[in-house]
Design a protein around this motif. Structure first.
Motif, PDB file in Angstrom:
ATOM      1  N   GLU A  71       0.820  -1.225   0.000  1.00  0.00           N
ATOM      2  CA  GLU A  71       0.000   0.000   0.000  1.00  0.00           C
ATOM      3  C   GLU A  71       0.854   1.276   0.000  1.00  0.00           C
ATOM      4  OE1 GLU A  71      -0.104  -2.502   2.151  1.00  0.00           O
ATOM      5  OE2 GLU A  71       0.042  -1.798   4.237  1.00  0.00           O
ATOM      6  N   GLN A  72       2.175   1.131   0.144  1.00  0.00           N
ATOM      7  CA  GLN A  72       3.039   2.321   0.134  1.00  0.00           C
ATOM      8  C   GLN A  72       3.418   2.765  -1.280  1.00  0.00           C
ATOM      9  OE1 GLN A  72       5.689   0.496   3.374  1.00  0.00           O
ATOM     10  NE2 GLN A  72       6.063   2.660   3.679  1.00  0.00           N
ATOM     11  N   PHE A  73       2.999   1.979  -2.287  1.00  0.00           N
ATOM     12  CA  PHE A  73       3.385   2.318  -3.664  1.00  0.00           C
ATOM     13  C   PHE A  73       2.314   3.165  -4.322  1.00  0.00           C
ATOM     14  CE2 PHE A  73       5.972  -1.255  -2.616  1.00  0.00           C
ATOM     15  CZ  PHE A  73       7.163  -1.019  -3.265  1.00  0.00           C
ATOM     16  N   PRO A  74       2.669   4.072  -5.232  1.00  0.00           N
ATOM     17  CA  PRO A  74       4.036   4.458  -5.571  1.00  0.00           C
ATOM     18  C   PRO A  74       4.730   5.076  -4.359  1.00  0.00           C
ATOM     19  CG  PRO A  74       2.464   5.982  -6.556  1.00  0.00           C
ATOM     20  CD  PRO A  74       1.671   4.869  -5.950  1.00  0.00           C
ATOM     21  N   TYR A  75       6.000   4.690  -4.190  1.00  0.00           N
ATOM     22  CA  TYR A  75       6.734   5.052  -2.991  1.00  0.00           C
ATOM     23  C   TYR A  75       7.875   5.985  -3.342  1.00  0.00           C
ATOM     24  CZ  TYR A  75      10.280   4.421   0.664  1.00  0.00           C
ATOM     25  OH  TYR A  75      11.241   4.621   1.615  1.00  0.00           O
ATOM     26  N   THR A  76       7.981   7.056  -2.586  1.00  0.00           N
ATOM     27  CA  THR A  76       9.109   7.969  -2.815  1.00  0.00           C
ATOM     28  C   THR A  76      10.190   7.659  -1.789  1.00  0.00           C
ATOM     29  OG1 THR A  76       7.609   9.644  -3.648  1.00  0.00           O
ATOM     30  CG2 THR A  76       9.805  10.383  -3.013  1.00  0.00           C
ATOM     31  N   SER A  77      11.361   7.315  -2.297  1.00  0.00           N
ATOM     32  CA  SER A  77      12.456   6.887  -1.420  1.00  0.00           C
ATOM     33  C   SER A  77      13.109   8.104  -0.764  1.00  0.00           C
ATOM     34  CB  SER A  77      13.485   6.095  -2.215  1.00  0.00           C
ATOM     35  OG  SER A  77      14.388   6.978  -2.859  1.00  0.00           O
ATOM     36  N   PRO A  78      13.908   7.881   0.282  1.00  0.00           N
ATOM     37  CA  PRO A  78      14.566   9.012   0.968  1.00  0.00           C
ATOM     38  C   PRO A  78      15.491   9.813   0.060  1.00  0.00           C
ATOM     39  CG  PRO A  78      14.767   6.990   2.280  1.00  0.00           C
ATOM     40  CD  PRO A  78      14.192   6.600   0.959  1.00  0.00           C
ATOM     41  N   ASP A 105       7.712   2.530  -8.817  1.00  0.00           N
ATOM     42  CA  ASP A 105       6.405   2.522  -9.496  1.00  0.00           C
ATOM     43  C   ASP A 105       5.405   1.541  -8.884  1.00  0.00           C
ATOM     44  OD1 ASP A 105       7.905   0.388 -10.495  1.00  0.00           O
ATOM     45  OD2 ASP A 105       7.282   0.666 -12.576  1.00  0.00           O
ATOM     46  N   SER A 106       5.860   0.323  -8.610  1.00  0.00           N
ATOM     47  CA  SER A 106       4.929  -0.657  -8.039  1.00  0.00           C
ATOM     48  C   SER A 106       5.734  -1.771  -7.390  1.00  0.00           C
ATOM     49  CB  SER A 106       4.011  -1.247  -9.121  1.00  0.00           C
ATOM     50  OG  SER A 106       4.779  -1.937 -10.092  1.00  0.00           O
ATOM     51  N   GLY A 107       5.135  -2.414  -6.431  1.00  0.00           N
ATOM     52  CA  GLY A 107       5.838  -3.515  -5.787  1.00  0.00           C
ATOM     53  C   GLY A 107       4.961  -4.233  -4.784  1.00  0.00           C
ATOM     54  N   GLU A 108       5.188  -5.533  -4.711  1.00  0.00           N
ATOM     55  CA  GLU A 108       4.527  -6.314  -3.670  1.00  0.00           C
ATOM     56  C   GLU A 108       5.605  -7.210  -3.072  1.00  0.00           C
ATOM     57  OE1 GLU A 108       0.610  -7.559  -4.930  1.00  0.00           O
ATOM     58  OE2 GLU A 108       0.429  -8.722  -3.072  1.00  0.00           O
ATOM     59  N   TYR A 109       6.406  -6.583  -2.226  1.00  0.00           N
ATOM     60  CA  TYR A 109       7.645  -7.195  -1.771  1.00  0.00           C
ATOM     61  C   TYR A 109       7.448  -8.427  -0.874  1.00  0.00           C
ATOM     62  CZ  TYR A 109      10.149  -3.045  -3.613  1.00  0.00           C
ATOM     63  OH  TYR A 109      10.678  -2.061  -4.420  1.00  0.00           O
ATOM     64  N   PRO A 110       6.598  -8.318   0.174  1.00  0.00           N
ATOM     65  CA  PRO A 110       6.493  -9.485   1.081  1.00  0.00           C
ATOM     66  C   PRO A 110       6.071 -10.749   0.343  1.00  0.00           C
ATOM     67  CG  PRO A 110       5.487  -7.541   2.073  1.00  0.00           C
ATOM     68  CD  PRO A 110       5.790  -7.188   0.648  1.00  0.00           C
ATOM     69  N   ARG A 111       5.208 -10.597  -0.657  1.00  0.00           N
ATOM     70  CA  ARG A 111       4.740 -11.761  -1.405  1.00  0.00           C
ATOM     71  C   ARG A 111       5.916 -12.488  -2.072  1.00  0.00           C
ATOM     72  NH1 ARG A 111       0.783 -11.336  -6.685  1.00  0.00           N
ATOM     73  NH2 ARG A 111       2.333  -9.761  -7.216  1.00  0.00           N
ATOM     74  N   ALA A 112       6.848 -11.709  -2.638  1.00  0.00           N
ATOM     75  CA  ALA A 112       7.998 -12.319  -3.322  1.00  0.00           C
ATOM     76  C   ALA A 112       8.903 -13.040  -2.324  1.00  0.00           C
ATOM     77  CB  ALA A 112       8.783 -11.245  -4.080  1.00  0.00           C
ATOM     78  N   LEU A 113       9.144 -12.408  -1.186  1.00  0.00           N
ATOM     79  CA  LEU A 113      10.017 -13.047  -0.189  1.00  0.00           C
ATOM     80  C   LEU A 113       9.347 -14.311   0.372  1.00  0.00           C
ATOM     81  CD1 LEU A 113      12.585 -13.181   1.433  1.00  0.00           C
ATOM     82  CD2 LEU A 113      11.655 -11.497   3.034  1.00  0.00           C
ATOM     83  N   GLU A 114       8.044 -14.209   0.616  1.00  0.00           N
ATOM     84  CA  GLU A 114       7.325 -15.405   1.110  1.00  0.00           C
ATOM     85  C   GLU A 114       7.452 -16.555   0.118  1.00  0.00           C
ATOM     86  OE1 GLU A 114       3.380 -13.940   1.765  1.00  0.00           O
ATOM     87  OE2 GLU A 114       4.052 -12.788   3.519  1.00  0.00           O
ATOM     88  N   LEU A 115       7.312 -16.241  -1.167  1.00  0.00           N
ATOM     89  CA  LEU A 115       7.394 -17.299  -2.178  1.00  0.00           C
ATOM     90  C   LEU A 115       8.792 -17.922  -2.206  1.00  0.00           C
ATOM     91  CD1 LEU A 115       6.118 -18.920  -4.467  1.00  0.00           C
ATOM     92  CD2 LEU A 115       6.691 -17.060  -6.044  1.00  0.00           C
TER      93      LEU A 115
END
Lengths: 291, 792
Positions: free
Chosen positions: B408-415, B421-431
């Protein structure tokens, strides 16, 4: 593309013809067999022979046979043939163990036993194998053949006792009973020269070591041999402590130098570790043969 | 339009066999060294044996007297043509042939042109160069010492080896984050100098037609159009009289982005001799003189709460740029995209600084599948996260899961200002954890540790940053990074697509045909891809930084959509209905509610070229083009898990398993994507375990042959286990993100983290790549080595 300097080319038709060509062309001629050491050196222009004498037609030097006392390996035997030779490996499984970690299949299909020994690279595995097996080599020249123990064959890095008009023609390995042999090598990557390599041969007699051979490659051991460690083992029971002692002695009696394969302390450590492993496996195999 | 369900066989995305392989598997590829032009001459370069030396004199008389030598070119001759120095891509100059000094071993000193390559090489040995040796700068950490020899005394007033300082992020906010942290972990690390080492080395054939004045340059280039424009800008050659042809390319990896002195020398040679001149470097020349990659000495600092919430990250870099600053990256970014180093994590603040220095080493630092230094950035953050996990005694997977950006943080502006642009990070790590059986692996590891066996599990989570780039943010020498594409449908419904980008083995001839096919419904087999020839393709900046799919792929998609839209109007005219009454199915417009009444794209294409009356104002034919200026970069990502076994007696590492879950958006050709990933993973294993270009104290390059510079073989690689998640890019017309460098970027830290995890019982916290048996053993002794210098 790397290209060699200009060269002339001769193709020998027989052993006597090869020796005649060597005599005719003198010290600036070089024998070429598998070519996997010589050609890259020529392309890098580190080697600049004026004439190369191709001995690939010398089928008379391509044999592996055993009589009652000896295993005889012709100089033109390819690495792949030695690796797959039932006769050679029945007596000394160290051949297959070493050959599987020598270079890669492309090199093994062309490179020869004689070529490897004469190239005399300080990291050459077969030099350590034959040192462990206490082999001799037959060198043939205009005046016939002479036999030289492997322990006096090498006279320095890339240098042997073979004279410019001579050809190494055969390697002779004495056969033993109750013998075990093994090879250990650590390389940075498959096909690389070893960081350190150790070959071991052990003959057991009533549970005692009656003969020991330890060959070392890539660590500047005199004549690729750990003589002091061999002597230490003679007449002893092969206990873990004895093996550890022998390995330590081997690691102290070589002069490895730091290069991009590793620092000196690591190479000495490897000699100790690999000597232990090779001795243990050689002893196990000797025991399997029954004492 | 991209509904995968309704497409017929042989259309659009999917596992299509590579079209180019028909010629490659038959040995019928056409690489640079396969090309022989009539009357062609051969060039060879004399190179410096020294890292730093003044040239007192060069005597070429004997070489010129060689019966087959046509010309010998020296720096002095080039000076008279104002071509001895050419601008680099990084506000510096590089020497084509050394005039005053040589500044690295392997630098170009003279060029011989002869009737054959043997004679050219022989004649090099007849050139007598008198050198006065100078002390070299080898250790980047000592390049700025007050007594360091000055390498670049060609630059007026230059008194040191300093190039630039550059920073990104909020330094104050980062300091504040560190102040309130429960724990701060610091770690120095080196990303060593590595080399792209493409199978085909670099080369060029220059053919100046003295009658027409047209210069054709056949060249191993990843960016033919950029090269042409640079030749025009640098040498003042008229751009319309320049044609750059990039034939089949045997691997690039960034090595073939830049313009090398050898290319310029081939051009000069052809002008001088009025005959075509071929120059093809050998393996050692490639390894010793062409663009290397990495060489970043990094000091990382990470701050967190005691329960593992990461607060801030800082990385200070000393960048070894070699003798000339010749990195290739967008003008405003001297450290490329390194400032994406906050990675995949939700941090409060981050700051990085980069200081560039000159050393007596080959220049470059272009790439090597690095996405403009995202490789270094990902390594830095993934090592720091693992260091933090070690100090906090938290499982590294758990620590990452806790800090990964949420969907839900995407689009995300980094420090540092990037907009992911888009990402679903936990799903990839879980897989990835699921495929690996992560919990079981940890159990196995615990059992093995009890037995004294060394097994390691390493994780890396990366966010790639590709598709450079939006004109508003980036350019290269003033050229915007937009790419053109032209699609033409022939009267019989077959099509040709012309691209600005150039494949080096990635399979563009297949994937771009699939893009056009996906959108237009024309079968993949019926779409011809034309690329690599500036006379026959639209302008664009070329293939590197994984940009072909995100930029040029978008151009191809948009042009194809324009074709479909035009086809709609023509179909309406043919069917005598309103365009609004038409509905698209793959390759065909039909009347809504009556699928039997329709026109295929073939029928429409023929009509477009026929006597069919077209809608008012519409011109005939069925062509479209697009120049695509990407609105943003794309941000592919992935979760990698590596399992290694380490021999405690020898330090030898065996990579037992490697699990790679990649998310690059939808996959054009999953088979090609997997191939790209497999290659990148092998590359990562190589960098982590064996690849290295070190220099001895005299500045001699210790990685100048493939016996010294080790590339991994199949025996060092496990059977790769790949997985995928799909998070489309919201701004790419087909949602595509690019994948070319993902695995190279993501895999090295996974391997390194795994090895260091295995060495945990020895109290080892870090050791630099490459983790050779010697380095691993030394780390176990508490004495890891510096890997940029010769082993002592």
């Amino acid at each position: 593309m790397q290209v060699p300097a200009p060269i002339a080319y001769e193709r020998a038709t027989s052993l006597s013809n090869a020796i005649e060509l060597l005599s005719r062309h003198g010290p600036e001629s070089r024998i070429i067999a598998g070519g996997h050491s010589l050609l890259p050196m020529m392309k890098l222009r580190l080697a600049r022979p004026e004439v190369v004498i191709d001995i690939n037609d010398l089928a008379e030097l391509d044999y592996i046979r055993a009589n009652s006392d000896h295993l005889q390996i012709g100089a033109m035997v390819r690495h792949a043939s030695l690796m797959n030779s039932d006769i050679a490996n029945r007596y000394f499984p160290i051949f297959r163990e070493a050959e599987t970690v020598i270079a890669d299949p492309i090199v093994r299909n062309r490179g020869t036993v004689g070529g490897s020994l004469c190239q005399a690279d300080p990291a050459e595995d077969l030099a350590a194998v034959f040192a462990a097996l206490k082999a001799s080599v037959v060198i043939t020249g205009n005046n016939g053949s002479r036999t030289v123990p492997i322990s006096s064959f090498h006279i320095g890095p890339y240098m042997t006792v073979v004279e410019p008009d001579e050809l190494l023609t055969e390697v002779i390995v004495p056969l033993r009973t109750h013998v075990g042999s093994a090879y250990e090598k650590v390389e940075r990557r498959a096909g690389d020269w070893g960081i350190a390599s150790v070959g071991a041969m052990i003959v057991l007699n009533s549970g005692q070591i009656s003969e020991a051979g330890i060959g070392l490659a890539a660590v500047r051991a005199d004549h690729f041999r750990a003589v002091e460690a061999e002597s230490f083992l003679l007449g002893k029971q092969p206990t873990a402590d004895v093996i550890a002692q022998a390995a330590l002695i081997a690691s102290e009696n070589c002069q490895p130098v730091a290069d991009q394969r590793g620092p000196e302390d690591y190479k000495r450590h490897l000699v100790k570790e690999l000597t232990t492993r090779a001795l243990n496996r050689a002893i196990d195999k000797a025991r399997e043969e029954g004492t | 339009m991209t509904d995968l369900q309704t497409k017929p066989e042989g259309v659009g995305f999917g596992r299509v066999s590579r079209k180019e392989d028909a010629r490659f598997v038959r040995g019928k590829g056409n690489y640079l060294d396969d090309i022989a032009l009539p009357n062609m001459l051969y060039g060879a370069v004399l190179r410096s044996p020294y890292a730093h030396a003044r040239i007192k004199s060069i005597d070429t008389a004997a070489a010129q007297a060689h019966p087959k030598v046509k010309a010998v070119i020296t720096g002095q001759i080039l000076e008279s043509l104002n071509l001895a120095w050419i601008p680099s891509l990084s506000h510096d100059v590089i020497a084509v042939l050394a005039t005053d000094k040589v500044r690295y071993q392997g630098q170009e000193v003279a060029f011989v042109i002869a009737e054959d390559r043997y004679s050219a090489r022989d004649a090099l040995e007849l050139i007598d160069v008198d050198y006065e040796l100078l002390p070299p700068v080898v250790d980047a950490k000592r390049a700025l010492d007050p007594d360091a020899p000055v390498i670049r005394d060609d630059i007026e007033g230059k008194k040191d080896n300093y190039i630039f300082d550059w920073g990104s992020g909020n330094e104050e906010a980062t300091e504040a984050a560190f102040k309130k942290a429960d724990i701060v972990v610091e770690q120095e690390m080196l990303y060593p100098r590595v080399h792209p080492a493409p199978m085909e080395t670099c080369g060029a054939i220059a053919d100046m037609d003295p009658i027409s004045g047209k210069l054709t340059i056949y060249c191993t280039t990843q960016a033919p159009h950029a090269h042409r424009t640079l030749y025009a800008l640098v040498a003042g050659l008229p751009e319309h009289k320049l044609r750059v042809i990039s034939p089949d390319i045997g691997g690039g990896f960034g090595n073939k982005v830049g313009i090398y002195p050898g290319y310029v020398l081939a051009v000069v040679g052809s002008i001088v001799t009025k005959r075509p001149v071929k120059w093809m470097e050998d393996r050692s020349e490639n390894l010793m003189s062409t663009s290397f990659a990495r060489d970043y000495h990094m000091k990382g600092k990470i701050a967190a709460t005691k329960d593992g919430k990461i607060l801030g990250l800082r990385v200070d870099v000393l960048a070894d740029h070699g003798a000339f600053n010749n990195t290739a990256q967008p003008s405003k970014f001297p450290a490329g995209f390194f400032h994406v180093f906050s990675g995949s994590y939700d941090l409060e603040a981050a700051y990085c600084s980069v200081r560039g220095v000159y050393t007596n080493k080959a220049p470059g630092g272009v790439a090597y599948a690095c996405s403009f230094r995202v490789t270094e950035a990902v390594y830095a953050v993934e090592r720091m996260v693992d260091r933090l996990a070690l100090e906090l005694d938290i499982d590294p997977a758990e620590l990452r899961m806790k800090n990964l950006l949420k969907p839900e943080q995407f689009p995300y502006t980094s420090p540092t200002g990037w907009e992911y642009d888009s990402g679903e990070y936990p799903r990839a790590l879980e897989l990835a954890m699921k495929i690996s059986g992560y919990q079981e692996l940890r159990k196995e590891q615990a059992e093995k540790r009890r037995r004294g066996e060394l097994m390691g599990i390493g994780i890396s989570f990366f966010t790639e940053t590709v598709g450079a780039g939006p004109k508003k943010h980036m350019d290269i020498l003033g050229l915007g990074m937009a790419d053109g594409c032209e699609v033409r449908v022939h009267p019989t419904g077959k099509a040709v697509v012309r691209l600005s980008v150039q494949t080096q083995g990635q399979g563009h001839e297949t994937t771009f045909a699939q893009i056009v096919s996906e959108v237009t419904g024309i079968p993949v087999a019926d779409v011809e891809v034309v690329h690599g020839d500036t006379d026959n393709t639209p302008f664009g900046l070329g293939t590197y930084g994984s940009r072909s799919t995100p930029v040029s792929g978008a151009a191809a998609a948009v042009a194809s959509k324009r074709i479909v839209e035009k086809a709609k109007l023509i179909a309406a005219a043919m069917l005598e209905c309103s365009p609004d009454d038409l509905e698209w199915e793959s390759g065909r417009w039909h009347i809504k509610g009556d699928p039997t009444a329709g026109k295929t794209i073939s029928e429409i294409a023929f009509a477009a070229h026929s006597t069919q009356e077209l809608p008012q104002g519409m011109e005939g034919h069925l062509d479209a083009s697009c120049v695509y200026d990407p609105p943003n970069l794309t941000f592919p990502f992935g979760a990698y898990i590596c399992v290694v076994d380490v021999d405690p007696g020898t330090g030898k590492v065996t990579v037992r398993r490697f699990i790679a879950v990649d998310d690059c958006g939808p996959r054009i050709n999953p088979m090609i994507v997997e191939g790209q990933i497999h290659g990148g993973l092998a590359d990562g294993v190589g960098m982590a375990l064996m690849e290295q270009i070190a220099f001895d104290e005299d500045g001699n390059c210790l990685g100048g042959s493939l016996m010294d510079y080790l590339l991994p073989t199949a025996l060092e690689c496990p059977s790769w286990e790949t997985g995928e998640t799909v998070t489309p890019s919201p701004h790419h017309p087909l949602g595509l993100k690019g994948v070319g460098e993902s695995a190279t970027v993501g895999s090295p830290p996974a391997v390194v983290n795994a090895v260091l995890d295995a060495l945990k019982p020895f109290g080892v916290k870090h050791a630099d790549m490459p983790l050779t048996p010697a380095q691993v053993w030394r780390a176990m002794q508490g004495r890891p080595m510096r890997t940029d210098l010769a082993i002592q």
